[in-house]
Design a protein around this motif. Structure first.
Motif, PDB file in Angstrom:
ATOM      1  N   ARG A 152       0.898  -1.412  -0.238  1.00 43.43           N
ATOM      2  CA  ARG A 152       0.114   0.179   0.067  1.00 43.43           C
ATOM      3  C   ARG A 152       0.370   1.213  -0.579  1.00 43.43           C
ATOM      4  O   ARG A 152       0.532   1.923  -0.176  1.00 43.43           O
ATOM      5  CB  ARG A 152      -1.054   0.207   1.549  1.00 43.43           C
ATOM      6  N   ALA A 153       2.425   1.274  -0.448  1.00 42.37           N
ATOM      7  CA  ALA A 153       3.227   2.262  -0.742  1.00 42.37           C
ATOM      8  C   ALA A 153       3.263   3.035  -1.698  1.00 42.37           C
ATOM      9  O   ALA A 153       2.427   2.825  -2.119  1.00 42.37           O
ATOM     10  CB  ALA A 153       4.845   1.920  -0.028  1.00 42.37           C
ATOM     11  N   SER A 154       2.921   4.373  -0.782  1.00 43.97           N
ATOM     12  CA  SER A 154       3.368   5.530  -2.334  1.00 43.97           C
ATOM     13  C   SER A 154       4.375   6.086  -2.543  1.00 43.97           C
ATOM     14  O   SER A 154       4.632   6.963  -3.701  1.00 43.97           O
ATOM     15  CB  SER A 154       2.728   7.136  -1.627  1.00 43.97           C
ATOM     16  N   VAL A 155       5.565   5.389  -1.626  1.00 46.94           N
ATOM     17  CA  VAL A 155       6.857   5.349  -2.675  1.00 46.94           C
ATOM     18  C   VAL A 155       7.931   4.385  -2.421  1.00 46.94           C
ATOM     19  O   VAL A 155       7.695   3.287  -1.763  1.00 46.94           O
ATOM     20  CB  VAL A 155       7.881   6.142  -1.385  1.00 46.94           C
ATOM     21  N   HIS A 156       8.304   4.228  -3.603  1.00 42.67           N
ATOM     22  CA  HIS A 156       9.588   3.180  -4.331  1.00 42.67           C
ATOM     23  C   HIS A 156       8.771   2.035  -3.802  1.00 42.67           C
ATOM     24  O   HIS A 156       9.478   1.014  -3.276  1.00 42.67           O
ATOM     25  CB  HIS A 156      10.989   3.058  -2.676  1.00 42.67           C
ATOM     26  N   ARG A 157       7.739   1.356  -4.359  1.00 41.64           N
ATOM     27  CA  ARG A 157       6.442   0.144  -4.448  1.00 41.64           C
ATOM     28  C   ARG A 157       7.917  -0.536  -4.979  1.00 41.64           C
ATOM     29  O   ARG A 157       7.620  -2.188  -4.989  1.00 41.64           O
ATOM     30  CB  ARG A 157       5.832   0.497  -5.043  1.00 41.64           C
ATOM     31  N   TRP A 181      13.264   4.531   3.647  1.00 40.88           N
ATOM     32  CA  TRP A 181      12.159   5.567   3.508  1.00 40.88           C
ATOM     33  C   TRP A 181      11.699   5.421   5.018  1.00 40.88           C
ATOM     34  O   TRP A 181      11.393   5.716   5.566  1.00 40.88           O
ATOM     35  CB  TRP A 181      11.844   5.496   2.241  1.00 40.88           C
ATOM     36  N   ASP A 237      -6.390  -3.028   6.702  1.00 40.40           N
ATOM     37  CA  ASP A 237      -6.759  -3.762   5.601  1.00 40.40           C
ATOM     38  C   ASP A 237      -6.926  -4.875   5.507  1.00 40.40           C
ATOM     39  O   ASP A 237      -6.445  -5.963   6.927  1.00 40.40           O
ATOM     40  CB  ASP A 237      -6.283  -3.123   3.876  1.00 40.40           C
ATOM     41  N   SER A 271      -8.059  -2.992  -9.202  1.00 41.78           N
ATOM     42  CA  SER A 271      -6.896  -2.743  -9.001  1.00 41.78           C
ATOM     43  C   SER A 271      -6.985  -2.084  -7.623  1.00 41.78           C
ATOM     44  O   SER A 271      -5.949  -1.530  -7.091  1.00 41.78           O
ATOM     45  CB  SER A 271      -8.234  -1.597  -9.529  1.00 41.78           C
ATOM     46  N   PHE A 287      12.502   1.592  -0.025  1.00 43.56           N
ATOM     47  CA  PHE A 287      11.191   1.591   1.409  1.00 43.56           C
ATOM     48  C   PHE A 287      11.926   1.330   2.571  1.00 43.56           C
ATOM     49  O   PHE A 287      11.284   1.616   2.765  1.00 43.56           O
ATOM     50  CB  PHE A 287      10.569   0.733  -0.154  1.00 43.56           C
ATOM     51  N   THR A 295      -8.752  -2.368  -4.995  1.00 44.32           N
ATOM     52  CA  THR A 295      -9.539  -1.264  -3.711  1.00 44.32           C
ATOM     53  C   THR A 295      -9.609  -2.282  -2.671  1.00 44.32           C
ATOM     54  O   THR A 295     -10.133  -3.356  -2.842  1.00 44.32           O
ATOM     55  CB  THR A 295     -10.623  -0.830  -4.609  1.00 44.32           C
TER      56      THR A 295
END
Length: 462
Positions: free
Chosen positions: A194-199, A208, A428, A393, A205, A395
């Protein structure tokens, strides 16, 4: 109800009614049992438990991440009986007894680095509570009384006592009990799915995420932060792993700011990841370890906080006392059972077994990715999670879907299909798997087959 009126074990219906009327079960919606029977487990053997209706259920969660060596080990029951006959109870409040002494020495030998001092509790939450108290007093003894805060990770679970609950990063679990012990603060966890950076770069990651811990320390003020508490693999949210870069950076950050690093190994300890303590596998040496669960494989309750020589040093000064303890901490029977459990694990090579089989377990579960409801499969050792999603996707399930599927359908459907595991939506939604360490490919396949059928049905209900 008088003693004569109480139901006998053979009366399954009466047992269920009695449970609904008198037993306040943990983390349970008690109102639901007015119209539905309480599941009653009556015995266990190997990787399986049996209910009061005679059904055999694969224990895909080791009870609660506990039963490392499997159910029905007569050897452990006999050790408990012999110890109870010899010395059933004596506290370790200024006294000692052989089994606690021997277990403390055994644990000190099994830890990495110089984690040589063992403080016994009766469970994991108490061990976390103890670690926070130790950190606070440690810095007071060193002339830094303002250092009292703890940084932990979002959605992490560390226990239910007022202090451990403050360290826990699950707001919904805390709101009914606030105000809590002050001083608990949060940093991001290592959920790369669910990361928004360095996936696409786990090492980046990891760095970070570790830097966010330093950011929290600096924001709160290093002179006020006593400890950082992390699980080597985070339980709540579904088995969040992290790369080596993460743990190395967190260790550097704690050293730079004079902050104690606590490895919460209540779940990850005692072979769950193929080493006695998972911090060793993931390449870091903490200042404190908290542990419980698998120490006795659940055959008797015990927990512990283990400290380095450096942390212990100021407590050895003249007239210094650590004013903290538990009546049943280091209980003679539990300590004896723990020693025997560690003997079994060593004799049967269970750590090696986990390392040899973790890839096969992960690969078996990974096959579930072809189901549209499965968004991710992640974990390590014998500790894995399958994350559930609402569409291709990724969700996450909405509140209504969680209520219907994760809380309403999955627990009973999986159990009825012959698998006990843990559907969990504290973050989640996931299904968690952590079978006894004695399991192999046959049990992995059985887990996968039950999950496949039940999750396919769950998808049709979305």
């Amino acid at each position: 109800m008088t003693l004569a009126e109480k139901p006998t074990p053979s009366d399954a219906a009466a047992l269920g009614r009695s449970a609904a009327d008198h037993l306040w079960m943990h983390f349970s919606r008690m109102g639901r049992y007015a119209d539905s029977p309480v599941p009653v487990i009556v015995r266990g053997e190997g990787a399986y438990v049996y209910d009061d209706r005679g059904r055999r259920i694969l224990d895909g969660l080791s009870g609660l991440f506990v039963v490392q060596v499997g159910h029905g080990r007569r050897e452990l029951a006999e050790v408990a009986a012999r110890q109870a006959e010899t010395l059933a109870f004596f506290p370790v409040w200024g006294y000692a007894h052989p089994s606690a002494i021997q277990l403390a020495e055994r644990l000190a030998d099994l830890t990495p680095g110089d984690l040589n001092r063992v403080f016994f509790t009766t469970g994991g939450g108490e061990a976390v509570e103890t670690a926070w108290k130790v950190a606070k007093q440690y810095f007071k003894l060193r002339g830094k009384p303002a250092k009292h805060k703890v940084i932990s990770r979002m959605s992490a679970y560390h226990g239910t006592t007022q202090g451990a609950l403050s360290i826990t990063g699950l707001p919904a679990m805390k709101q009914d009990f606030e105000p809590l012990t002050p001083g608990g603060h949060r940093a991001p966890n290592t959920n790369i799915f669910r990361a928004s950076v360095h996936r696409d770069d786990p090492e980046a990651f990891g760095r970070w995420a570790a830097d966010r811990i330093e950011e929290a320390i600096v924001f709160e003020g290093p002179s006020t932060v006593a400890a950082v508490v992390i699980e080597p693999v985070q339980n709540s949210g579904g088995c969040f792993t992290a790369p080596q870069s993460y743990f190395a950076r967190v260790r550097e950050i704690c050293d730079r700011h004079d902050v104690l690093l606590v490895s919460d190994e209540v779940i990850t300890g005692f072979g769950r990841h193929g080493t006695t303590f998972a911090c060793e596998k993931f390449g870091f040496v903490p200042d404190l370890i908290t542990c419980a669960k698998g120490m006795t494989s659940g055959y008797s309750p015990i927990g512990a906080m283990i400290a380095t020589d450096r942390v212990m040093e100021p407590f050895l000064a003249d007239k210094v006392t650590f004013p903290h303890g538990y009546t049943f901490g280091g209980h003679p029977v539990s300590s004896a059972v723990a020693l025997a459990n560690l003997d079994i694990m060593e004799r049967e090579g269970l750590n090696r077994r986990v390392l040899d089989n973790e890839g096969a377990f992960g690969a078996t579960l990974d096959g579930l990715r072809d189901l549209p409801i499965v968004g991710d499969v992640r974990g390590d050792g014998y500790f894995w999670a399958v994350e559930l999603v609402a569409d291709a996707s990724g969700t996450t399930l909405d509140a209504d879907q969680r209520e219907r599927i994760v809380r309403g359908f999955l627990p009973s459907a999986l159990f009825e299909a012959g698998l006990y595991c843990r559907p969990d939506d504290r973050q989640d939604p996931v299904v968690q798997l952590a079978p006894p360490l004695t399991c192999g490919q046959a049990e992995f396949d059985e887990i996968e087959q039950v999950l496949r059928g039940v999750l396919a049905e769950a998808w049709s209900l979305l």
